[in-house]
Design an enzyme around this catalytic site. Structure first.
Site, mmCIF file in Angstrom:
data_model
loop_
_atom_site.group_PDB
_atom_site.id
_atom_site.type_symbol
_atom_site.label_atom_id
_atom_site.label_comp_id
_atom_site.label_asym_id
_atom_site.label_seq_id
_atom_site.Cartn_x
_atom_site.Cartn_y
_atom_site.Cartn_z
ATOM 1 N N ASN A 12 12.829 63.788 -0.894
ATOM 2 C CA ASN A 12 12.245 63.840 -2.403
ATOM 3 C C ASN A 12 13.118 65.090 -2.947
ATOM 4 O O ASN A 12 12.553 66.107 -2.536
ATOM 5 C CB ASN A 12 10.583 63.921 -2.343
ATOM 6 C CG ASN A 12 10.357 64.347 -3.699
ATOM 7 O OD1 ASN A 12 11.249 64.108 -4.669
ATOM 8 N ND2 ASN A 12 9.005 64.423 -3.896
ATOM 9 N N TRP A 13 14.155 64.715 -3.674
ATOM 10 C CA TRP A 13 14.843 65.576 -4.363
ATOM 11 C C TRP A 13 14.329 66.291 -5.476
ATOM 12 O O TRP A 13 14.600 67.311 -6.038
ATOM 13 C CB TRP A 13 16.196 65.216 -4.647
ATOM 14 C CG TRP A 13 17.092 64.696 -3.572
ATOM 15 C CD1 TRP A 13 16.971 64.930 -2.454
ATOM 16 C CD2 TRP A 13 18.127 64.083 -3.790
ATOM 17 N NE1 TRP A 13 17.955 64.547 -1.537
ATOM 18 C CE2 TRP A 13 18.968 63.782 -2.545
ATOM 19 C CE3 TRP A 13 19.241 63.619 -4.881
ATOM 20 C CZ2 TRP A 13 19.946 63.101 -2.288
ATOM 21 C CZ3 TRP A 13 20.348 63.005 -4.400
ATOM 22 C CH2 TRP A 13 20.798 62.721 -3.228
ATOM 23 N N LYS A 14 12.983 65.724 -6.275
ATOM 24 C CA LYS A 14 12.598 66.244 -7.274
ATOM 25 C C LYS A 14 13.444 66.426 -8.304
ATOM 26 O O LYS A 14 14.446 65.676 -8.399
ATOM 27 C CB LYS A 14 11.630 67.564 -6.749
ATOM 28 C CG LYS A 14 10.850 67.387 -5.456
ATOM 29 C CD LYS A 14 9.930 68.480 -5.282
ATOM 30 C CE LYS A 14 8.978 68.267 -4.256
ATOM 31 N NZ LYS A 14 7.621 69.220 -3.941
ATOM 32 N N HIS A 102 3.092 60.888 -6.787
ATOM 33 C CA HIS A 102 3.411 62.213 -6.254
ATOM 34 C C HIS A 102 2.481 62.926 -6.863
ATOM 35 O O HIS A 102 2.013 62.991 -7.962
ATOM 36 C CB HIS A 102 4.791 62.402 -6.452
ATOM 37 C CG HIS A 102 5.063 63.822 -5.475
ATOM 38 N ND1 HIS A 102 4.654 64.868 -6.155
ATOM 39 C CD2 HIS A 102 5.689 63.893 -4.347
ATOM 40 C CE1 HIS A 102 5.064 65.900 -5.126
ATOM 41 N NE2 HIS A 102 5.672 65.175 -4.157
ATOM 42 N N GLU A 104 2.694 65.941 -7.885
ATOM 43 C CA GLU A 104 3.469 66.634 -9.106
ATOM 44 C C GLU A 104 3.119 65.766 -10.243
ATOM 45 O O GLU A 104 2.818 66.360 -11.470
ATOM 46 C CB GLU A 104 4.765 67.079 -8.852
ATOM 47 C CG GLU A 104 4.520 68.248 -7.931
ATOM 48 C CD GLU A 104 5.891 68.395 -7.065
ATOM 49 O OE1 GLU A 104 6.755 67.689 -7.232
ATOM 50 O OE2 GLU A 104 5.855 69.018 -6.029
ATOM 51 N N GLU A 173 -0.034 63.711 1.598
ATOM 52 C CA GLU A 173 0.725 64.767 1.376
ATOM 53 C C GLU A 173 -0.403 65.900 0.595
ATOM 54 O O GLU A 173 -0.707 65.673 -0.312
ATOM 55 C CB GLU A 173 1.639 64.620 0.183
ATOM 56 C CG GLU A 173 2.907 64.045 0.525
ATOM 57 C CD GLU A 173 4.068 64.378 -0.078
ATOM 58 O OE1 GLU A 173 5.142 64.746 0.499
ATOM 59 O OE2 GLU A 173 4.243 64.316 -1.593
ATOM 60 N N GLY A 179 5.424 72.627 -0.695
ATOM 61 C CA GLY A 179 6.062 73.559 -0.922
ATOM 62 C C GLY A 179 5.436 75.159 -0.802
ATOM 63 O O GLY A 179 5.920 76.021 -1.155
ATOM 64 N N SER A 218 5.954 70.603 3.164
ATOM 65 C CA SER A 218 6.461 71.850 3.991
ATOM 66 C C SER A 218 7.046 71.338 5.293
ATOM 67 O O SER A 218 7.122 72.225 6.164
ATOM 68 C CB SER A 218 5.491 72.887 4.109
ATOM 69 O OG SER A 218 5.289 73.644 2.829
ATOM 70 N N GLY A 239 10.473 67.453 1.004
ATOM 71 C CA GLY A 239 10.842 67.997 -0.101
ATOM 72 C C GLY A 239 12.155 69.015 0.048
ATOM 73 O O GLY A 239 13.216 68.671 0.177
ATOM 74 N N GLY A 240 11.587 70.145 0.012
ATOM 75 C CA GLY A 240 12.832 71.361 0.030
ATOM 76 C C GLY A 240 13.849 71.230 1.012
ATOM 77 O O GLY A 240 14.850 71.338 1.033
#
Ligand code: PGA
Length: 268
Positions: A12-14, A102, A104, A173, A179, A218, A239-240
Site C-alpha cells: 500500500n503506497w498510500k 482503510h 486512514e 490492521e 506506521g 508495521s 505500507g512503509g
C-alpha cells in the site's frame, strides 16, 4: 484443515510515489523478484490513482507477474461526485484489487461502516476484488473491545456483498500498529484473523471459502515470516516497507520462505 490458499502480499503506497517514481519502483521490483523464487506468493501493488496507468503499462509491456489496484473507490457507479473515481474506471484500466475502508479513510475522511459496505458492493459490481480493512484503535483495545469492533466492521462490510463476495480479501490492521514500527504479535494477528474467518463464514456461508485474511501494520522483513506463519493468516498488507523495492522484496521472500518450509497440510 489445510493451508492451501495462495498468500497475497500487497504493498500500500498510500500518498507516496508519483507516476514517474512508480515506473522505477515497479521496474526495480520486477528485476529483484526475478532472482527470487516467489512462485508461491501473489504480489500486488496498490498505487495512487495517477500512477495506475503507468503501473499497468510497465506490467503489461514486461509481462510481469504483478497484480495491482487502487487504494479507494467511489461507492457510486457514476454521477456528479467531484473528485471520485468509479469501480468501472478502475476495472477498465485492468485493476484487480481495491482497498476498501482503510483505517486512514475511516479516520481522516469520515468513512463509516455503512459507507464501507456500500463501497465494497460498488467494487464487486465493477468486478474488482475488495481488500476490506478492519481493525481496532488503541482505545478499543484498552477497553477490551477488539473483537467487538472487528466483528462490527466486518459484518457491515460483508453483508452488502453476501450474495456475491467473489475472491474476497480482508486485511486485519490494528490501527495502533499502522506506521508505529511495532506490529501486533503473531498470536494476536492469528487470533484476529481467526475471528475474521469465523465472522465472514457466518455472513457469507460457503462464500467465505476463498477468503484470504491478511495482517497489516508495521510489517517488515524481520517480522513478516512470523506474522504469516500462523495458519489463520493468508498474507500481508505492507505500507512503509513497500516503498522501497529492496525492503518489499525482503518481505515477499520471508513469506515465500515460510510457505516453502511449512508443509501446507500441517498449517491449517
Ligand atoms: P505500515 O502501513 O506497514 O506502514 O504500518 C500498513 C497500512 O496502513 O496498510
Amino acid at each position: 484443515m489445510t493451508k492451501d490458499r495462495r498468500p497475497l502480499v500487497a504493498g500500500n503506497w498510500k500518498q507516496h510515489v508519483d507516476h514517474v517514481e512508480a515506473v522505477h519502483l515497479v521496474t526495480e521490483l520486477a528485476m529483484r523478484l526475478r532472482s527470487v523464487d516467489t512462485s508461491s506468493v501473489e504480489v500486488a501493488v496498490l498505487a495512487p490513482f495517477t500512477d495506475l496507468r503507468s503501473v499497468s503499462s510497465v506490467i503489461e509491456a514486461d509481462h510481469l507477474e504483478l497484480a495491482w489496484g487502487a487504494q479507494h473507490v467511489s461507492e457510486h457507479d457514476d454521477g456528479a461526485f467531484t473528485g471520485e473515481v468509479s469501480g468501472r474506471m478502475l476495472s477498465r484500466l485492468g485493476a484487480q484489487y481495491v482497498l476498501v475502508g482503510h483505517s486512514e479513510r475511516r479516520r481522516l475522511f469520515g468513512m463509516d461502516d455503512a459507507t464501507v459496505g456500500r463501497t465494497a458492493a460498488a467494487a464487486r459490481r465493477a468486478g474488482l476484488v475488495p481488500i476490506v480493512c478492519v481493525g481496532e484503535r488503541q482505545e478499543d483495545r484498552e477497553a477490551g473491545q477488539t473483537d467487538a469492533v472487528v466483528e462490527r466492521q466486518l459484518v457491515a462490510a460483508l453483508e452488502p456483498i453476501a450474495a456475491d463476495p467473489g475472491a474476497l480479501v480482508v486485511a486485519y490492521e490494528p490501527v495502533w500498529a499502522i506506521g508505529a514500527g511495532q506490529p501486533a504479535t503473531p498470536q494476536d494477528a492469528a487470533a484476529a484473523a481467526a475471528l475474521v474467518r469465523t465472522v465472514a463464514t457466518q455472513v457469507l456461508g460457503e462464500g467465505a471459502q476463498p477468503l484470504r485474511v491478511l495482517y497489516g501494520g508495521s510489517v517488515d522483513a524481520d517480522t513478516a515470516g512470523a506474522l504469516v506463519a500462523p495458519s489463520e493468516v493468508d498474507g500481508l498488507l505492507v505500507g512503509g516497507a513497500s516503498l522501497q523495492a529492496a525492503s518489499f522484496v525482503a518481505v515477499i521472500e520471508a513469506v515465500a520462505d515460510c510457505y516453502r518450509s511449512v508443509p501446507k497440510a500441517s498449517r491449517r
